[in-house]
Structures are given as structure tokens and as C-alpha cells.
Design a protein around this motif. Sequence first.
Motif, short mmCIF file in Angstrom:
data_model
loop_
_atom_site.label_atom_id
_atom_site.label_comp_id
_atom_site.label_asym_id
_atom_site.label_seq_id
_atom_site.Cartn_x
_atom_site.Cartn_y
_atom_site.Cartn_z
N LEU A 211 0.21 0.78 -11.09
CA LEU A 211 1.33 -0.05 -11.53
C LEU A 211 2.23 -0.41 -10.36
CD1 LEU A 211 3.14 -1.36 -13.68
CD2 LEU A 211 4.21 0.88 -14.01
N ALA A 212 2.56 0.58 -9.54
CA ALA A 212 3.41 0.33 -8.39
C ALA A 212 2.76 -0.67 -7.45
CB ALA A 212 3.69 1.64 -7.66
N ARG A 213 1.48 -0.55 -7.25
CA ARG A 213 0.77 -1.46 -6.34
C ARG A 213 0.81 -2.90 -6.89
NH1 ARG A 213 -2.59 -0.51 -2.13
NH2 ARG A 213 -3.96 -2.21 -1.56
N ARG A 214 0.60 -3.04 -8.19
CA ARG A 214 0.62 -4.38 -8.79
C ARG A 214 2.00 -5.02 -8.68
NH1 ARG A 214 -2.16 -1.88 -13.02
NH2 ARG A 214 -0.30 -1.98 -14.34
N GLU A 215 3.04 -4.22 -8.85
CA GLU A 215 4.40 -4.74 -8.90
C GLU A 215 5.07 -4.80 -7.53
OE1 GLU A 215 5.79 -5.97 -11.64
OE2 GLU A 215 3.92 -5.56 -12.71
N GLY A 216 4.37 -4.39 -6.48
CA GLY A 216 4.95 -4.40 -5.15
C GLY A 216 6.02 -3.34 -4.95
N LEU A 217 5.88 -2.22 -5.66
CA LEU A 217 6.83 -1.12 -5.55
C LEU A 217 6.19 0.05 -4.80
CD1 LEU A 217 8.17 -1.17 -9.22
CD2 LEU A 217 9.21 -2.22 -7.20
N ALA A 218 6.98 1.06 -4.54
CA ALA A 218 6.47 2.28 -3.93
C ALA A 218 6.55 3.42 -4.94
CB ALA A 218 7.29 2.64 -2.68
N VAL A 219 5.83 4.50 -4.64
CA VAL A 219 5.84 5.70 -5.47
C VAL A 219 6.40 6.85 -4.65
CG1 VAL A 219 4.41 7.39 -6.66
CG2 VAL A 219 3.90 4.97 -6.90
N ARG B 297 -3.09 2.81 8.38
CA ARG B 297 -4.50 2.58 8.03
C ARG B 297 -4.81 3.02 6.61
NH1 ARG B 297 -7.40 5.71 10.68
NH2 ARG B 297 -6.01 6.64 12.22
N HIS B 298 -4.19 4.08 6.13
CA HIS B 298 -4.52 4.60 4.79
C HIS B 298 -3.61 4.05 3.70
CE1 HIS B 298 -7.59 7.71 5.71
NE2 HIS B 298 -7.04 7.64 6.91
N ASP B 299 -2.45 3.51 4.09
CA ASP B 299 -1.53 2.97 3.09
C ASP B 299 -0.84 1.73 3.65
OD1 ASP B 299 0.11 2.60 0.90
OD2 ASP B 299 1.52 4.20 1.44
N PRO B 300 -1.61 0.66 3.96
CA PRO B 300 -1.02 -0.53 4.60
C PRO B 300 0.00 -1.23 3.73
CG PRO B 300 -3.30 -0.95 3.94
CD PRO B 300 -3.08 0.52 3.77
N ALA B 301 -0.11 -1.08 2.41
CA ALA B 301 0.86 -1.72 1.50
C ALA B 301 2.10 -0.86 1.28
CB ALA B 301 0.19 -2.02 0.16
N ASN B 302 2.13 0.31 1.93
CA ASN B 302 3.28 1.21 1.82
C ASN B 302 3.57 1.59 0.37
OD1 ASN B 302 5.16 2.79 3.17
ND2 ASN B 302 6.75 1.22 3.13
#
Length: 403
Positions: free
Chosen positions: A42-50, A387-392
Motif C-alpha cells: 500500500l505504501a509503495r502504491r501511494e508513494g509513502l514510506a513505512v 540498491r535495495h530500496d530505491p523508492a525509499n
Amino acid sequence: MIFPGDEGFDQAVTPWNLAVKQPVRAVAEVGSVDDVIDAVRLARREGLAVTAQPSGHGASGDVADTILLRTHGLTAIEIDAAARVARVGAGVRWGQLQAAAAAHGLTGLPGSSPVVTVTGYTLGGGLSWFSRKHGFASSSVRAFDIVDAEGRRSKVSRDDELFWALRGGGGDFALVTAIELDLHPAPHLYGGRVLWPASRAAEVLEAFKEITATAPDELTVWLDLLSFPGSPPFVAVDSTYLGEDASELLAPLDRIGGALSDTRGPMPLTSLGDITGEPTDPGPGASRAQLLGDLDGILERIMPIDPLISVQIRHLGGALARPSDSAAGQVDEPYLLYMFGLPGVEEKQRKIAEGGRKPFTFLSPDESAAAAFPAGTLERLRDIKRRHDPANVFRSNYPVLAG
């Protein structure tokens, strides 16, 4: 998922330190790995972080545009006594693991509080009562169960570069749902606190220096200056010893007159939290730490203690000073200074602890991860993060890319 304005949101978002505010987008109470996966996707879809906070310890307030995950529903504990291994969920607290391990004459590597979670503490390195003997708690990790930035579950072990980063680099790289770690034999434990009026501080400091100059790795000694509201100031020495009796090792303390109390003696592994008696309920506070190369002039810098509530000097060394293949690294300084007080004492704390490196889990909200790591370690952590979390998607209390 609980959102601002919903009933129960204010309680759900509140961290351990009530002075820290957390302007998150939502709070998710997770009770399974599937719940974690759903929140990450959900966070990835909405451009949020966890941001994962099982108990809220160590919160910095750097949580804008995040979904806060409360993982205290992940409470499984498995003990393989023969292999001396434990597997614990991300919501397990140290007091719970110690109780399960102590039944087999084994111990983990807990710190001073039984209510801190094993996972959060260990991801930040984990400075234990027994770290002089066994190193940071992160050094005892065998494997991590994680959910990655794509929302996929996997197991991270020694052949994965994430293994290095997660052992002391914080929770910025993956969402850890469980940890598998080594337990250590502890057939005997000796420890306790000796308390004096603060007027004996200079004598106590000299005895502390004498003891720590020759202490074996099994012995850990901390010096405390205490000033509780409504009480006179005190000085104390706290100790643990992985053995039957440390009386001779601690003999310099017995030459100091005027002790108000002395609780030293054999003790169960489940009573470590009783030594310092730290609060087990949330409250407001301000803290600061600094690694120290020596104790020259330390009392002059600290005294009088007020308005601070406590100033603690921990003896380090031993296994902590040896090379480490983890992000926690090795600690060359033999002592750690840690200060705590109510909000409003920050300026005095800054004057006492002027710069210097500090362990990751001792960072203050106005500091960054750069204060905890040597430049080479920080750059390696940042490279792994990119490298492992480019979308933060993941944001630890102290993100490695900040500052």
C-alpha cells in the motif's frame, strides 16, 4: 489501518518518548506477515514510506508521509535449547525472551530495560550488559525474516549483503518480521547496585576507574549520577558478572564508606531490569550520548547533576573493541556517557556532550545516522539502501540517507 481523526489514533501514534510528535499518515497494527506485506505494498502504491515501531522506543519524529507499523502483534518465541538458538517475532520484548531463555540456563544479550523489543534494539546494534563478553546483540544474529521493498518475504542470512547492514545499521533496508539469534550459556549471574550520597562521587569515580582498568570481559560496570525530583542527589555503581561471585573484582567499592544500599549478589537472568529500575511506562524525556576516550574532568563537566535526572557512564571494551563484520562495527572508546532528563535540559546535555560518535540506538531526535557511523560504514549503508530500496519505502528512526 487507523487514520488521523479516527478513534484510538492518538494513542496508536504515541511513541515511548511522549515529547516526540509523529505526524504520520496512518497507523497499522499488524499481527501477521501478511499484514506487513499489505502495508508495504500500500505504501509503495501511494508513494509513502513505512516506519516500523513495535514499542515506539527510539522515535525521532522523522515520520512525515509514512505509515506507522506497530508490530507488537508478532510475538512468537521459539527456543532450541540444544542448539542455543532463539527465533523471535518483531514484537517480542527482551523481558519475554529472557524468561524463555533463562528456563534453559541461557541468555540473550539484553540491555537495561526489559520492555524494549528485541528486533528494534538489535537492528541498531544492541549494547548489552553482556556485550563486553559477547559483542553487540547484532553480532549474535543468525538470520532475519524480512519483507522487502517490493512487498516480498524472504530470509536474509550471512551470504546476503543485507545481513551486514541489518546487523547494526537500523531498519532502513527492509521490514524485519522475525530474528534468529544465538543464545549464550549463563549458569550463574551476579550483579546489583551500590548507592551512596552524591558527595562521595569523586571516591566512587576513582573506584570505578580502578575496577574498569583490569575488569575481565565477564564483568560490566556502570557509574550513575542520579537526581530525582524531591530527593537528594545520589551516585551509584551498577554491575553484572557472568559468574558466581564478583566480590573480589568489585572490592574497591567496599572501601568507600557511607553506602546507603547494596543489592549485589547472585541474581536470576530475568531480573536484569531491576538493577537500574528504569521506567516501564512511556513518559517525556530528553537524552544525549557520547563515546568517551577517557574520564578526565568528567565530574567537573557534569556536576551539579540538576536539572538532569541521570548521567550514566558505561564501561565498554572487551568484545566491543574487537573487529566486527557488521554495520555496528567495533568501538575503540572505552566508555559511553548517557544523559537523561525532562524536556528543557537539551542545552546542558549539548554542552556536556560536544560532538563525538555514539551508538546508533543512543541517537537523539536532533541528530542523524551520520553521528553513529564512520564515513566508510555510512557510505556502504547508503549504497545498500539505494540498491535495495530505491523508492525509499522504508524509513528508520534515523534514515541513513539523511543528514
